[in-house]
Write a protein that holds these residues in place. Structure first.
Motif, short mmCIF file in Angstrom:
data_model
loop_
_atom_site.label_atom_id
_atom_site.label_comp_id
_atom_site.label_asym_id
_atom_site.label_seq_id
_atom_site.Cartn_x
_atom_site.Cartn_y
_atom_site.Cartn_z
N ILE A 1 -0.75 -5.90 5.97
CA ILE A 1 0.22 -6.32 4.96
C ILE A 1 -0.47 -6.72 3.65
O ILE A 1 0.15 -6.71 2.59
CB ILE A 1 1.18 -7.43 5.45
CG1 ILE A 1 0.40 -8.67 5.88
CG2 ILE A 1 2.07 -6.93 6.59
CD1 ILE A 1 1.30 -9.88 6.13
N GLY A 2 -1.76 -7.05 3.71
CA GLY A 2 -2.52 -7.32 2.48
C GLY A 2 -2.65 -6.05 1.64
O GLY A 2 -2.43 -6.06 0.43
N ASN A 3 -2.98 -4.94 2.31
CA ASN A 3 -3.02 -3.64 1.61
C ASN A 3 -1.65 -3.29 1.04
O ASN A 3 -1.53 -2.76 -0.05
CB ASN A 3 -3.39 -2.48 2.56
CG ASN A 3 -4.78 -2.58 3.12
OD1 ASN A 3 -4.97 -2.42 4.32
ND2 ASN A 3 -5.77 -2.82 2.28
N TYR A 4 -0.64 -3.60 1.84
CA TYR A 4 0.72 -3.20 1.46
C TYR A 4 1.17 -3.95 0.20
O TYR A 4 1.52 -3.32 -0.80
CB TYR A 4 1.68 -3.43 2.63
CG TYR A 4 3.12 -3.17 2.26
CD1 TYR A 4 3.55 -1.89 1.92
CD2 TYR A 4 4.05 -4.21 2.20
CE1 TYR A 4 4.86 -1.65 1.53
CE2 TYR A 4 5.36 -3.98 1.83
CZ TYR A 4 5.76 -2.70 1.49
OH TYR A 4 7.05 -2.48 1.10
N VAL A 5 1.13 -5.28 0.23
CA VAL A 5 1.62 -6.00 -0.95
C VAL A 5 0.58 -6.01 -2.07
O VAL A 5 0.93 -6.10 -3.25
CB VAL A 5 2.07 -7.45 -0.63
CG1 VAL A 5 3.23 -7.44 0.33
CG2 VAL A 5 0.93 -8.28 -0.11
N GLY A 6 -0.70 -5.92 -1.69
CA GLY A 6 -1.76 -5.96 -2.70
C GLY A 6 -1.96 -4.63 -3.40
O GLY A 6 -2.50 -4.58 -4.50
N ALA A 7 -1.53 -3.55 -2.77
CA ALA A 7 -1.77 -2.24 -3.39
C ALA A 7 -0.57 -1.31 -3.25
O ALA A 7 0.12 -1.02 -4.22
CB ALA A 7 -3.03 -1.60 -2.78
N ILE A 8 -0.28 -0.88 -2.04
CA ILE A 8 0.64 0.25 -1.85
C ILE A 8 2.02 0.01 -2.46
O ILE A 8 2.58 0.88 -3.14
CB ILE A 8 0.77 0.58 -0.35
CG1 ILE A 8 -0.62 0.86 0.22
CG2 ILE A 8 1.69 1.77 -0.13
CD1 ILE A 8 -0.69 0.88 1.72
N ARG A 9 2.57 -1.19 -2.26
CA ARG A 9 3.91 -1.46 -2.81
C ARG A 9 3.89 -1.38 -4.33
O ARG A 9 4.84 -0.92 -4.95
CB ARG A 9 4.37 -2.85 -2.33
CG ARG A 9 5.86 -3.06 -2.51
CD ARG A 9 6.32 -4.34 -1.87
NE ARG A 9 5.70 -5.52 -2.47
CZ ARG A 9 5.93 -6.77 -2.06
NH1 ARG A 9 6.74 -6.99 -1.04
NH2 ARG A 9 5.34 -7.79 -2.63
N GLU A 10 2.77 -1.81 -4.93
CA GLU A 10 2.62 -1.72 -6.38
C GLU A 10 2.49 -0.26 -6.81
O GLU A 10 3.04 0.15 -7.83
CB GLU A 10 1.37 -2.48 -6.84
CG GLU A 10 1.34 -3.93 -6.43
CD GLU A 10 2.29 -4.79 -7.24
OE1 GLU A 10 3.26 -5.28 -6.65
OE2 GLU A 10 2.06 -4.96 -8.45
#
Ligand code: AMP
Ligand code: TRP
Length: 329
Positions: free
Chosen positions: A16-25
């Motif tokens: 979820i760090g990758n997700y909110v920190g990168a992918i969702r952006e």
């Protein structure tokens, strides 16, 4: 439209760090930019890895990215090793990058400590390949989490050096910092990361996610249920800010400070919010897995388009370097 480039390693499970920190952006930015996103498998060779799992990890990472919304209608998504021009440019950039700059990189120092027995050249050269990834497409913006800021600074430095010494071909790329730039792991101490095993995986079973969240470290000063808590010292609250609406955050902040709710209540609300947001992604992953041909098609088509751009840059670079050209005309 201005161009964006960013990449993610195929380390297996996306958290979820990758997700909110990168992918969702990344998904959000596709509205306003020409976006190129990449699964950087060559970067993953810099540490030891199970050879027979690499292909699957790469494919699984691409599937998750598509399921998150990085569809071919919105952006280009490809595998780094399918565009060999990245490594050609990396070699050229090697020749303008001082060794001292690479030795100073925080990530290099950390990884060198973690992998004492295998401090290879690739590990040190990692940020140079990263600069090549970005600059081969002349991308002006790079959306990343906080941990990558130093690498992008170096990319700017490399662009500046090349431009000054040979020809001004490259922009100096800027970071677009994520709105959740640094999510800590469940230990509440270090950055959430696969290698530290302190993460919540996007595709983990709901039961496992709850078990992990239930035992996550909160405000360590809050010992008993009726002690007032301080959300600003609590990692679970930080994760809440990445998943929950303003209204809920205000409510939690107030009720935590007055000890009206306990940590477990706060965690339960977070669990619900996380599941609500990632459930559709998990469903899409299952759908996409039924049609792997589609994924290959997406990756191949993007790689072809990216190669076209990359080749044009390489031609310009070769000329700027003064290499003998064997092209006719
Ligand atoms: P990596 O998994 O190292 O390839 O990282 C992919 C992207 O996720 C990069 O943009 C990182 O900055 C971002 N990222 C990784 N871990 C975190 C984290 N704990 N918090 C926020 N962003 C992260
Ligand atoms: N180093 C990045 C990371 O670990 C991944 C990456 C490789 C990247 N090439 C890139 C990120 C180019 C942005 C731009 O997260």
């Amino acid at each position: 439209m201005k161009r964006i480039f960013s990449g993610i390693q195929p380390t297996g499970e996306i958290h979820i760090g990758n997700y909110v920190g990168a992918i969702r952006e990344w998904v959000r930015l596709t509205e306003d930019y020409d976006c190129i996103y990449c699964v950087v498998d060559f970067h993953a060779l810099t540490v030891e890895y199970p050879v027979d799992e690499m292909a699957k990890r790469t494919l699984d990472t691409a599937i998750v990215l598509i399921a998150c919304g990085l569809t071919p209608e919105k952006c280009k998504l490809f595998i780094q090793s399918a565009v060999p021009e990245h490594t050609e440019l990396a070699w050229i950039f090697n020749c303008v990058t001082p060794v001292g700059d690479l030795e100073r990189m925080t990530q290099f120092k950390e990884k060198a400590r973690q992998h004492r027995g295998n401090v290879n050249m690739g590990l040190m050269d990692y940020p140079v390949l990263q600069a090549a990834d970005i600059l081969i497409y002349k991308a002006e913006f790079v959306p990343v989490g906080e941990d990558q800021i130093q690498h992008i600074e170096l990319s700017r430095e490399i662009a500046r050096k090349f431009n000054g010494r040979f020809k001004p071909l490259f922009p100096e790329p800027q970071v677009i910092l994520s709105r959740a730039p640094r999510i800590l792991g469940l230990d509440g101490k270090s950055k959430m990361s696969k290698s530290l095993n302190n993460y919540i995986g996007l595709l983990e079973e709901e039961r496992t996610i709850w078990e992990k969240l239930r035992t996550a470290v909160t405000d360590t000063n809050r010992v008993r249920r009726y002690d007032p808590g301080n959300p600003h010292l609590c990692n679970v609250f930080t994760i809440h800010t990445a998943f929950s609406e303003k209204g809920l955050l205000e409510e939690i902040e107030r009720d935590c400070r007055s000890a009206r709710i306990g940590c477990i209540d706060c965690k339960r609300m977070l669990f619900e919010r996380i599941i609500e947001e990632i459930a559709p992604i998990r469903e899409r992953v299952e759908e996409i897995k039924k049609n792997v041909d589609y994924v290959f098609e997406v990756l191949n088509t993007s790689a072809l388009k990216c190669r076209e751009i990359a080749k044009r840059t390489i031609d310009e670079v070769r000329e700027a370097l003064g290499l003998l050209s064997l092209k006719k005309g």
